[in-house]
Motif scaffolding. Structure first.
Motif, mmCIF file in Angstrom:
data_model
loop_
_atom_site.group_PDB
_atom_site.id
_atom_site.type_symbol
_atom_site.label_atom_id
_atom_site.label_comp_id
_atom_site.label_asym_id
_atom_site.label_seq_id
_atom_site.Cartn_x
_atom_site.Cartn_y
_atom_site.Cartn_z
ATOM 1 N N CYS A 145 0.847 -1.194 0.000
ATOM 2 C CA CYS A 145 0.000 0.000 0.000
ATOM 3 C C CYS A 145 0.878 1.238 0.000
ATOM 4 N N TYR A 151 -5.667 9.802 -0.225
ATOM 5 C CA TYR A 151 -5.972 8.446 -0.693
ATOM 6 C C TYR A 151 -4.857 7.482 -0.301
ATOM 7 N N ASN A 153 -3.475 3.705 -2.108
ATOM 8 C CA ASN A 153 -3.626 2.628 -3.076
ATOM 9 C C ASN A 153 -3.010 1.340 -2.542
ATOM 10 N N CYS A 154 -3.768 0.257 -2.602
ATOM 11 C CA CYS A 154 -3.266 -1.057 -2.205
ATOM 12 C C CYS A 154 -3.285 -1.965 -3.429
ATOM 13 N N SER A 155 -2.200 -2.673 -3.683
ATOM 14 C CA SER A 155 -2.109 -3.486 -4.894
ATOM 15 C C SER A 155 -1.706 -4.922 -4.591
ATOM 16 N N ASN A 174 -6.619 -5.119 -6.425
ATOM 17 C CA ASN A 174 -6.124 -3.759 -6.208
ATOM 18 C C ASN A 174 -7.303 -2.894 -5.782
ATOM 19 N N TYR A 175 -7.087 -2.024 -4.812
ATOM 20 C CA TYR A 175 -8.165 -1.135 -4.400
ATOM 21 C C TYR A 175 -7.600 0.158 -3.816
ATOM 22 N N THR A 176 -8.476 1.152 -3.717
ATOM 23 C CA THR A 176 -8.062 2.474 -3.248
ATOM 24 C C THR A 176 -8.963 2.951 -2.120
ATOM 25 N N ASP A 183 -14.574 4.448 -1.401
ATOM 26 C CA ASP A 183 -13.459 3.567 -1.724
ATOM 27 C C ASP A 183 -13.754 2.796 -3.016
ATOM 28 N N THR A 186 -10.322 -1.575 -8.057
ATOM 29 C CA THR A 186 -9.935 -1.287 -9.436
ATOM 30 C C THR A 186 -9.552 -2.533 -10.234
#
Length: 256
Positions: A145, A151, A153-155, A174-176, A183, A186
């Motif tokens: 992250c 914000y 971002n976590c991938s 992946n999400y933000t 939230d 993605t």
């Protein structure tokens, strides 16, 4: 132990029916037929664990502090091909839920009447924002992250639902996190199924809702059927990533 790869049955059925000029159509038909025979054999005989596999079940249960007396009782059930409560019941049927705190949130251990357990986890933004990243023992693990103004971002996060020592289903996402906003998920893919025995079919990965709304959280879900056979029958299982309110959770489901 066997690593069981997902069987995309629907695609194989299409190849059988349509042919679509595929020079390998006959080969696909043979593969599909072989898979169906294997499933029927598993359904008839049921899941049979050898001593090494039973020992692994013991080890996994010990990790979650299940007492030795209960472990022995659960192993005997598996030896007799009797399903554990955690294998056939929904998490809402658990008699208790224990939270195990970790660096990124907590792990929820659902304990059923016979002492068996299922495991999912929750990631909390306030913890990962402090740099508490971990790859150990949570329903959302691994990945990374990085934060910016307003914000984070976590991938490549692994989202999983497990019946310790018996099966685990998972996918990557992946999400933000949007501070004070909605939230977003993605990307969700790279699904995986591990089973100690049996077969699986009809895996399906989809994003149900990409962005959180005022009324509903974002959700990505991976679904499959687990063919354990015998008294175990066929289990319908899915694991969801639920994202919203600045937290992410892995939710285990007994529906597709």
């Amino acid at each position: 132990m066997n690593l069981v790869k997902p069987l995309i049955i629907s695609g194989l059925v299409s190849a059988m029916v349509l042919g679509v000029g595929n020079p390998n159509a006959g080969q696909s038909t043979n593969v599909y037929a072989a898979e169906k025979i294997e499933q029927k054999q598993v359904q008839k005989t049921g899941l049979v664990l050898n001593q090494e596999e039973l020992k692994n079940v013991e080890t996994e249960l010990q990790k979650y502090n299940v007492n030795e007396k209960t472990i022995k009782k659960l192993v005997k059930k598996l030896e007799k091909q009797v399903p554990l409560d955690s294998m056939i019941l929904d998490d809402s049927d658990a008699v208790s839920v224990t939270k195990i705190e970790n660096a990124t949130g907590y792990e929820a251990v659902h304990t059923f009447a016979d002492g068996s357990i299922s495991v999912v986890g929750v990631e909390e933004l306030e913890k990962i924002a402090d740099g508490g990243f971990t790859t150990m023992g949570t329903g959302i693990e691994g990945g990374s992250c990085t934060g910016g103004s307003g914000y984070m971002n976590c991938s490549n996060k692994k989202v999983y639902y497990s019946n310790p020592g018996v099966w685990e289903i998972s996918f990557r996402a992946n999400y933000t996190y949007v501070y004070g906003g909605f939230d977003k998920i993605t990307w969700a893919n790279n699904e995986s199924i591990w089973m100690v025995g049996g077969t699986n079919g009809d895996p399906s990965m989809r994003i149900i809702r990409g962005t959180e709304t005022a009324y509903n959280k974002a959700e990505a879900r991976f679904s499959t059927y687990l063919y354990l056979g015998g008294a175990y029958g066929t289990l319908t299982r899915s694991v969801s990533l639920i994202l919203g309110g600045d937290s992410a959770s892995a939710r285990g489901n007994t529906y597709y």
